[in-house]
Design a protein around this motif. Structure first.
Motif, mmCIF file in Angstrom:
data_model
loop_
_atom_site.group_PDB
_atom_site.id
_atom_site.type_symbol
_atom_site.label_atom_id
_atom_site.label_comp_id
_atom_site.label_asym_id
_atom_site.label_seq_id
_atom_site.Cartn_x
_atom_site.Cartn_y
_atom_site.Cartn_z
ATOM 1 N N VAL A 169 0.858 -1.183 0.000
ATOM 2 C CA VAL A 169 0.000 0.000 0.000
ATOM 3 C C VAL A 169 0.896 1.235 0.000
ATOM 4 N N VAL A 170 0.773 2.051 -1.034
ATOM 5 C CA VAL A 170 1.620 3.240 -1.165
ATOM 6 C C VAL A 170 0.762 4.493 -1.325
ATOM 7 N N ASP A 171 1.262 5.569 -0.788
ATOM 8 C CA ASP A 171 0.575 6.861 -0.828
ATOM 9 C C ASP A 171 0.906 7.553 -2.152
ATOM 10 N N SER A 172 -0.102 7.779 -2.994
ATOM 11 C CA SER A 172 0.148 8.396 -4.299
ATOM 12 C C SER A 172 0.615 9.841 -4.171
ATOM 13 N N MET A 173 0.420 10.453 -2.994
ATOM 14 C CA MET A 173 0.861 11.833 -2.782
ATOM 15 C C MET A 173 2.392 11.945 -2.798
ATOM 16 N N THR A 174 3.094 10.817 -2.638
ATOM 17 C CA THR A 174 4.555 10.854 -2.623
ATOM 18 C C THR A 174 5.152 10.851 -4.026
ATOM 19 N N GLY A 175 4.331 10.823 -5.058
ATOM 20 C CA GLY A 175 4.828 10.925 -6.429
ATOM 21 C C GLY A 175 5.701 9.753 -6.827
ATOM 22 N N GLN A 176 6.803 10.059 -7.519
ATOM 23 C CA GLN A 176 7.668 8.994 -8.010
ATOM 24 C C GLN A 176 8.359 8.242 -6.875
ATOM 25 N N GLU A 177 8.398 8.824 -5.683
ATOM 26 C CA GLU A 177 8.972 8.121 -4.534
ATOM 27 C C GLU A 177 8.168 6.861 -4.225
ATOM 28 N N ALA A 178 6.861 6.888 -4.553
ATOM 29 C CA ALA A 178 6.033 5.700 -4.377
ATOM 30 C C ALA A 178 6.563 4.552 -5.230
ATOM 31 N N ALA A 179 7.032 4.865 -6.427
ATOM 32 C CA ALA A 179 7.586 3.838 -7.311
ATOM 33 C C ALA A 179 8.896 3.293 -6.750
ATOM 34 N N ASN A 180 9.736 4.178 -6.213
ATOM 35 C CA ASN A 180 10.996 3.733 -5.625
ATOM 36 C C ASN A 180 10.755 2.851 -4.404
ATOM 37 N N LEU A 181 9.760 3.212 -3.604
ATOM 38 C CA LEU A 181 9.410 2.408 -2.436
ATOM 39 C C LEU A 181 8.925 1.026 -2.866
ATOM 40 N N THR A 182 8.101 0.992 -3.905
ATOM 41 C CA THR A 182 7.600 -0.282 -4.404
ATOM 42 C C THR A 182 8.746 -1.162 -4.879
ATOM 43 N N ARG A 183 9.722 -0.559 -5.561
ATOM 44 C CA ARG A 183 10.866 -1.331 -6.044
ATOM 45 C C ARG A 183 11.671 -1.908 -4.875
ATOM 46 N N THR A 184 11.864 -1.097 -3.818
ATOM 47 C CA THR A 184 12.622 -1.563 -2.655
ATOM 48 C C THR A 184 11.931 -2.751 -1.988
ATOM 49 N N PHE A 185 10.644 -2.640 -1.772
ATOM 50 C CA PHE A 185 9.897 -3.752 -1.172
ATOM 51 C C PHE A 185 9.939 -4.980 -2.077
ATOM 52 N N HIS A 186 9.837 -4.750 -3.370
ATOM 53 C CA HIS A 186 9.820 -5.864 -4.316
ATOM 54 C C HIS A 186 11.158 -6.608 -4.285
ATOM 55 N N GLU A 187 12.241 -5.845 -4.203
ATOM 56 C CA GLU A 187 13.563 -6.474 -4.188
ATOM 57 C C GLU A 187 13.834 -7.214 -2.881
ATOM 58 N N GLN A 188 13.382 -6.670 -1.753
ATOM 59 C CA GLN A 188 13.706 -7.255 -0.458
ATOM 60 C C GLN A 188 12.688 -8.283 0.031
ATOM 61 N N ILE A 189 11.422 -8.074 -0.288
ATOM 62 C CA ILE A 189 10.368 -8.960 0.208
ATOM 63 C C ILE A 189 9.744 -9.782 -0.910
ATOM 64 N N GLY A 190 9.540 -9.141 -2.040
ATOM 65 C CA GLY A 190 8.848 -9.800 -3.145
ATOM 66 C C GLY A 190 7.364 -9.533 -3.060
ATOM 67 N N ILE A 191 6.845 -8.618 -3.848
ATOM 68 C CA ILE A 191 5.420 -8.279 -3.837
ATOM 69 C C ILE A 191 4.787 -8.671 -5.164
ATOM 70 N N THR A 192 3.477 -8.849 -5.122
ATOM 71 C CA THR A 192 2.745 -9.233 -6.339
ATOM 72 C C THR A 192 1.966 -8.071 -6.929
ATOM 73 N N GLY A 193 1.883 -6.964 -6.180
ATOM 74 C CA GLY A 193 1.136 -5.827 -6.692
ATOM 75 C C GLY A 193 1.106 -4.691 -5.696
ATOM 76 N N ALA A 194 0.517 -3.586 -6.112
ATOM 77 C CA ALA A 194 0.452 -2.388 -5.264
ATOM 78 C C ALA A 194 -0.972 -1.852 -5.227
ATOM 79 N N ILE A 195 -1.283 -1.178 -4.121
ATOM 80 C CA ILE A 195 -2.532 -0.426 -3.989
ATOM 81 C C ILE A 195 -2.155 1.037 -3.798
ATOM 82 N N LEU A 196 -2.592 1.900 -4.689
ATOM 83 C CA LEU A 196 -2.325 3.339 -4.567
ATOM 84 C C LEU A 196 -3.471 3.988 -3.806
#
Length: 488
Positions: A219-246
């Motif tokens: 779950v990412v806050d769309s108000m953070t702009g492109q930082e939301a994408a960077n956060l998603t990438r970090t979680f994906h690399e370290q935990i492994g996610i299947t999707g995001a909720i904005l």
């Protein structure tokens, strides 16, 4: 959310108006405007570069069809590329044969993760999937109480073991409870942090290893702009996610998150939060979002919102009344309240093609007009609501209604006259005729619906085809009452 981006893109189309074809020279100014629009929307720089490169290549190699203006052709190319950047198609939530399906919710603190968990549970309930919410956030004060309260609100059970238990054990026992009770989907709400740290990641990894979720949604806050994408990438690399909720997509964020998440992280956006209410969660359809960005509306989502509120039997009765000119003030009041249940007037208008450019003043004026109508109708007797002709022929009745509602007799007279025109118009349209649309209920929304104030955006060629079913998935619903949109 996309108003600023839409306005910027419209200035790009203007660069090509009046041109007879797309060329290397005339496309550069348009591309420059598109690039500026995306950067101002806080889209990731690499995504912008790749986007512009693809659009330029496709635009230069595009054959402009006969009867289609270059700016319309360019809009089509930008639309198609927006869809590709955001993921091409909707990816639904997994549903496994071996139940329960386990969904692990992750994210930073303050992104709306607990509320998103409840919203997802309600969304699945509407699809006839039973749910169990599991509260593992033992750190944030009142986090468990918040989830329990939301669970009661949407009639979904919540499993918790108090704030002194181990989150990993809570998750394990929660899944076992769901399995024992034959629940279709177990949604695990995990603890968030103010920043990414090793402890949080470690605990999340242990929960994931223990319960083996079928979906891990960030779950990412769309108000953070492109930082939301960077956060998603970090979680994906370290935990492994299947999707995001904005979340907070209805706010004043500039749109960079929606356009960056898929490209930067590789994880698809599966849902978007579009309001604070627990019902305000929508599946993410890239083609529909691209249409909204380009000011073309989102008719499919509007219809789906209406289907949730409209009963098929009521729709058929209303159709009969419209065709026989028996549509009365009681029916109109019911439609006004249905409109309120579907969301704000501004949100609904932005889904209608051509209405995306209505100003805030026009929308406020429209809201005011609808409230005036409701107040005057509420001051009518039951007989007057069922027989509007009584009011047309009786000044004393109109004076009484004006006094009761706090408006002037002339306002009531205009309401009655406009209503009779609308009823006649609806009857003609129901019989296959297409008369001119009169202004309804005053200048604000009347002019908007009549076409004044809807902006002058060019429509992409064959635009209806983009919203005619691409990326849609028919719902499996046992409730046969709520399957029709009717003629409302």
């Amino acid at each position: 959310m996309f108003d600023a981006l839409s306005d910027r893109l419209e200035s790009a189309w203007k660069k090509l108006r009046g041109q007879d074809k797309i060329s290397q020279s005339n496309i550069q100014d348009a591309l420059r405007e598109v690039r500026r629009a995306l950067l101002e929307a806080d889209v990731n720089l690499q995504v912008v570069k790749d986007f512009i490169s693809e659009v330029e290549a496709k635009a230069q190699g595009a054959d402009v069809l006969a009867g289609v203006r270059p700016d319309q052709q360019f809009i089509k190319i930008v639309h198609d590329e927006l869809v590709q950047v955001m993921g091409a198609e909707n990816i639904p939530l997994a549903e496994t044969e071996e139940q329960p399906t386990i969904v692990l919710m992750a994210g930073l603190q303050g992104t709306g993760k607990t509320t998103a968990s409840a919203k997802l549970a309600l969304h699945l309930r509407k699809l006839d999937r039973s749910c169990l919410l599991v509260a593992t956030d033992v750190y944030r004060p009142a986090a468990i109480d918040q989830l329990v309260t939301l669970g009661k609100q949407i009639n979904v059970p919540v499993f918790d073991m108090g704030s002194g238990a181990d989150p990993v054990e809570i998750a394990r026992q929660g899944v076992e409870r769901g399995r024992a009770e034959g629940v279709n989907t177990v949604i695990i709400d995990t603890a968030g942090r103010l920043q990414i740290d090793e402890d949080m990641m470690g605990e999340l990894a242990r929960i994931k290893e223990t319960v083996q979720p079928h979906e891990t949604l960030l779950v990412v806050d769309s108000m953070t702009g492109q930082e939301a994408a960077n956060l998603t990438r970090t979680f994906h690399e370290q935990i492994g996610i299947t999707g995001a909720i904005l979340t907070k997509l209805d706010g004043d964020s500039r749109g960079g998150a929606a356009l960056s998440v898929r490209q930067i992280s590789g994880a698809p956006i599966k849902f978007v939060g579009v309001g604070e209410k627990v019902e305000a969660l929508q599946p993410f359809y890239p083609d529909r979002m691209a249409s909204r960005i380009l000011g073309m509306g989102d008719v499919l989502t509007l219809v789906e919102k209406a289907q949730e509120e409209i009963d098929l039997a009521d729709a058929e009765k209303m159709q009969e009344k419209i065709l026989s000119a028996k549509f009365d003030f009681t029916d109109f009041l019911k439609q006004l309240r249905l409109l309120k249940n579907m969301g704000s007037l501004g949100g609904i208008m932005k889904m209608i093609p051509g209405m995306g450019k209505l100003s805030d003043d026009q929308l406020k004026q429209g809201e005011t007009q609808l409230k005036r109508c409701e107040a005057m109708i509420n001051s009518m007797t039951r007989q007057e609501r069922h027989d509007p002709d009584l009011l047309a022929s009786s000044p004393s009745r109109r004076r009484r209604i004006a006094s009761g509602s706090g408006y002037r007799e002339s306002d009531v007279s205009k309401l009655v006259a406009d209503f009779q025109k609308m009823r006649s118009l609806m009857q003609q349209m129901g019989q296959g005729q297409m008369p001119g649309m009169p202004g309804m209920f005053g200048g604000g929304m009347g002019n908007a619906f009549a076409g004044g104030g809807g902006g002058n955006r060019p429509a992409a060629p064959g635009w209806r085809g983009y919203n005619s079913g691409a990326g849609t998935k028919k719902k499996k619903s046992k409730d046969k009452k709520k399957k029709g949109f009717g003629n409302l």
